[in-house]
Design a protein around this motif. Structure first.
Motif, PDB file in Angstrom:
ATOM      1  N   VAL A  79       0.057   5.943  -2.032  1.00 50.87           N
ATOM      2  CA  VAL A  79      -0.629   4.641  -2.056  1.00 50.87           C
ATOM      3  C   VAL A  79       0.321   3.487  -2.353  1.00 50.87           C
ATOM      4  CG1 VAL A  79      -2.810   5.719  -2.707  1.00 50.87           C
ATOM      5  CG2 VAL A  79      -1.297   4.849  -4.494  1.00 50.87           C
ATOM      6  N   ALA A  80       1.613   3.768  -2.565  1.00 49.36           N
ATOM      7  CA  ALA A  80       2.586   2.710  -2.844  1.00 49.36           C
ATOM      8  C   ALA A  80       3.034   2.086  -1.528  1.00 49.36           C
ATOM      9  CB  ALA A  80       3.789   3.283  -3.599  1.00 49.36           C
ATOM     10  N   THR A  81       2.750   0.808  -1.352  1.00 52.79           N
ATOM     11  CA  THR A  81       3.101   0.146  -0.096  1.00 52.79           C
ATOM     12  C   THR A  81       4.531  -0.381  -0.093  1.00 52.79           C
ATOM     13  OG1 THR A  81       2.090  -1.888  -0.920  1.00 52.79           O
ATOM     14  CG2 THR A  81       0.731  -0.475   0.473  1.00 52.79           C
ATOM     15  N   ASP A  82       5.182  -0.433  -1.250  1.00 61.23           N
ATOM     16  CA  ASP A  82       6.577  -0.843  -1.327  1.00 61.23           C
ATOM     17  C   ASP A  82       7.464   0.377  -1.091  1.00 61.23           C
ATOM     18  OD1 ASP A  82       8.665  -2.962  -2.313  1.00 61.23           O
ATOM     19  OD2 ASP A  82       9.128  -1.107  -3.398  1.00 61.23           O
ATOM     20  N   GLN A  83       8.329   0.319  -0.072  1.00 66.18           N
ATOM     21  CA  GLN A  83       9.112   1.487   0.304  1.00 66.18           C
ATOM     22  C   GLN A  83      10.093   1.892  -0.791  1.00 66.18           C
ATOM     23  OE1 GLN A  83      10.255   2.458   4.449  1.00 66.18           O
ATOM     24  NE2 GLN A  83      12.358   2.180   3.758  1.00 66.18           N
ATOM     25  N   ASP A  84      10.663   0.937  -1.490  1.00 66.22           N
ATOM     26  CA  ASP A  84      11.594   1.272  -2.568  1.00 66.22           C
ATOM     27  C   ASP A  84      10.881   2.053  -3.672  1.00 66.22           C
ATOM     28  OD1 ASP A  84      13.675   0.041  -1.249  1.00 66.22           O
ATOM     29  OD2 ASP A  84      13.491  -1.855  -2.342  1.00 66.22           O
ATOM     30  N   GLU A  85       9.668   1.665  -3.968  1.00 66.05           N
ATOM     31  CA  GLU A  85       8.901   2.385  -4.978  1.00 66.05           C
ATOM     32  C   GLU A  85       8.551   3.786  -4.490  1.00 66.05           C
ATOM     33  OE1 GLU A  85       6.756   3.399  -8.410  1.00 66.05           O
ATOM     34  OE2 GLU A  85       8.281   1.859  -8.011  1.00 66.05           O
TER      35      GLU A  85
END
Length: 526
Positions: free
Chosen positions: A467-473
């Motif tokens: 569910v994390a939309t930030d790729q780095d995360e």
């Protein structure tokens, strides 16, 4: 003479010059015509409807006829614009809005627009859609997060999801997301798979069952024109026959060259290409009952197996030793600091002794005769058996044909086997661990975690990454997951396959993609 006539003549010439495999006499080489690329495929396609098929063999044709909203950037598994020029994701990750490329038409002359996009996804996902019966659509679950596809205007479309779903873009880049012509589906109904119409650089010309699928250069393509006038995909199911055809000049290109045949393509007449992809060959270990319920014994198995020797001797260098559950082709999510388990039989014996494993402890090992993504499974299984026996186990191999093998493994190994071969090719770093390592993916819960591995922290990390939309995360979460799984050793991490292909020296501008697809629009055939 039309290109269809030319390709028919080419096929006839190739058929008359094919060598029997192993023939010692020098062949009279076939001469395929310039501008027509002849590709040796491993099988007849099931269908030319991208929503209805699952095999890479079929997708290799379809990505040249169809396009999706997004695509993989050349040489990577990163998502890049396709029929959509740009997109926005809502702050909560539940809405994706795409701006569509203008001036694009399907091969049948009808416009590509937002209504066409809605038709494609509604056809797959809505049972009450008038053309849902043109399926079945086995990979529609890639888009099960879609609650609604909304037409904003002719060139803007919004997907409303039932929750944040990070793999959504990479799933759109997968061939299941290729856009088909609604008008062609309406015209041909259940026979659309024999009458394909997309927007790609090539358009469908003909399909002669068990002989060839022919696609031709699309003169009205919105982008740069294709480099060849036509591509002929010939189904040649026997690998040795494909090799003989390639050597004889009856085909210009083949993929998945048997490792033992690569040496035949040395010299100026051929070009051999390799490319690592999102592939993992591993052993599922039964973590629920038997010796591998103990983590130390699972680690011992990883130390006991000489993976370098398997890659070098059995696979003849066509793979790399795997370090963990995520293939290195997912460069942004892969933990490059993770080292493969070294070959250390003495350490394996010490771990087994600490765990109280008696000399001669029996293991049941399920091996398959062959199947999707499997790499010489019987020779590999035999080599693994020998390595485990050398540290004190007594491994009994049970061999099954592919579909029977899946029927034994997928329901779970409990009470049946201690280990089983397996191979996966995926399009996103989420797919394999989410479907095969979570506690909620145990077979009795509908997943593919056939060894019953369970670690609450791994579950937590995979749920958060999805569910994390930030790729780095997402990358941070996946790397932490890999470290834990590497230590827990629910599998023996064996190899990441390097896809290979060979072309004649008359083929230019060809490269293999990490996706294992064949993008042929830039290829030139002299």
């Amino acid at each position: 003479m039309t290109f269809l006539d030319l390709t028919r003549r080419t096929l006839l010439a190739a058929a008359t010059t094919t060598l029997a495999f192993g023939t010692l006499a020098a062949p009279a080489l076939a001469q395929t015509p310039p501008g027509v690329l002849i590709v040796g495929q491993i099988a007849e396609p099931k269908s030319l409807d991208p929503a209805a098929v699952t095999a890479v063999n079929d997708f290799r044709i379809l990505v040249n006829v169809y396009e999706g909203l997004v695509r993989y950037a050349p040489g990577t598994l990163e998502v890049a614009p396709g029929l959509a020029t740009e997109w926005e994701i809502s702050e909560d990750g539940t809405e994706y809005t795409f701006q569509l490329r203008e001036g694009v038409t399907f091969h049948d002359g009808t416009p590509f627009d937002a209504e066409a996009v809605k038709f494609n996804f509604d056809r797959m996902l809505n049972e009450d859609h008038p053309y849902h019966d043109t399926g079945p659509f086995p990979l529609a679950f890639f888009f099960s997060a879609i609650e609604e596809t909304q037409v904003v205007d002719d060139h803007t479309v919004t997907f409303k999801l039932n929750g944040p779903y990070a793999p959504f873009l990479s799933n759109l880049a997968y061939p299941t997301g290729l856009m088909v012509s609604p008008a062609a589906v309406e015209q041909h109904g259940k026979d659309f798979g024999r009458h394909p119409s997309g927007t790609g650089p090539f358009k469908f010309a003909e399909w002669r069952s068990n002989e060839a699928v022919v696609i031709e250069k699309n003169p009205d393509y919105w982008g740069d024109p294709a480099g060849t006038q036509a591509v002929v995909f010939r189904p040649i199911t026997d690998a040795n026959t494909r090799v003989a055809e390639m050597l004889a000049g009856g085909i210009d290109m083949m993929v998945e060259v048997p490792p033992t045949s690569l040496s035949q393509f040395q010299g100026d007449r051929f070009k051999v290409v390799e490319q690592a992809g999102p592939h993992l060959w591993f052993l599922i270990l039964n973590a629920k009952d038997g010796p591998f319920a103990d983590k130390a014994v699972r680690q011992a198995a990883n130390y006991a197996i000489n993976k370098e020797a398997i890659v070098g001797d059995v696979l003849e260098g066509t793979a790399e030793v795997a370090a963990g559950p995520t293939p290195p082709a997912f460069a942004w999510a892969y933990d490059a600091a993770l080292d493969p388990y070294p070959y250390d039989p003495e350490k394996a014996k010490a771990l087994m002794a600490e765990a109280g494993i008696a000399e001669g402890t029996e293991l049941t090992f399920y091996v398959t005769e062959g199947g999707s993504g499997m790499l010489d499974p019987i020779p590999m299984g035999t080599a693994i058996q020998a390595d485990l026996n050398a540290v004190g186990f007594d491994v009994k191999i049970e061999t099954y044909e592919w579909n029977t093998f899946l029927g034994e493994v997928n329901p779970g190994l409990e009470g049946k086997a201690d280990m089983a071969e397996m191979a996966w090719m995926t399009n996103d770093p989420d797919t394999l661990p989410f479907l095969a390592l979570r506690t909620e993916a145990w077979p009795d819960k509908g997943g593919f975690n056939s060894g019953y591995y369970s670690n609450p922290k791994v579950d937590e990390l995979l749920e958060a990454a999805r569910v994390a939309t930030d790729q780095d995360e997402r990358a941070k979460l996946y790397k932490e997951m890999q470290q834990i799984v590497h230590d827990d050793a629910p599998w023996v991490f064996v190899a990441n396959w390097k896809q290979n292909a060979v072309t004649s020296d008359r083929v230019e501008n060809f490269s293999l993609e990490p996706s294992f697809l064949l993008q042929l629009e830039d290829v030139v055939k002299n």
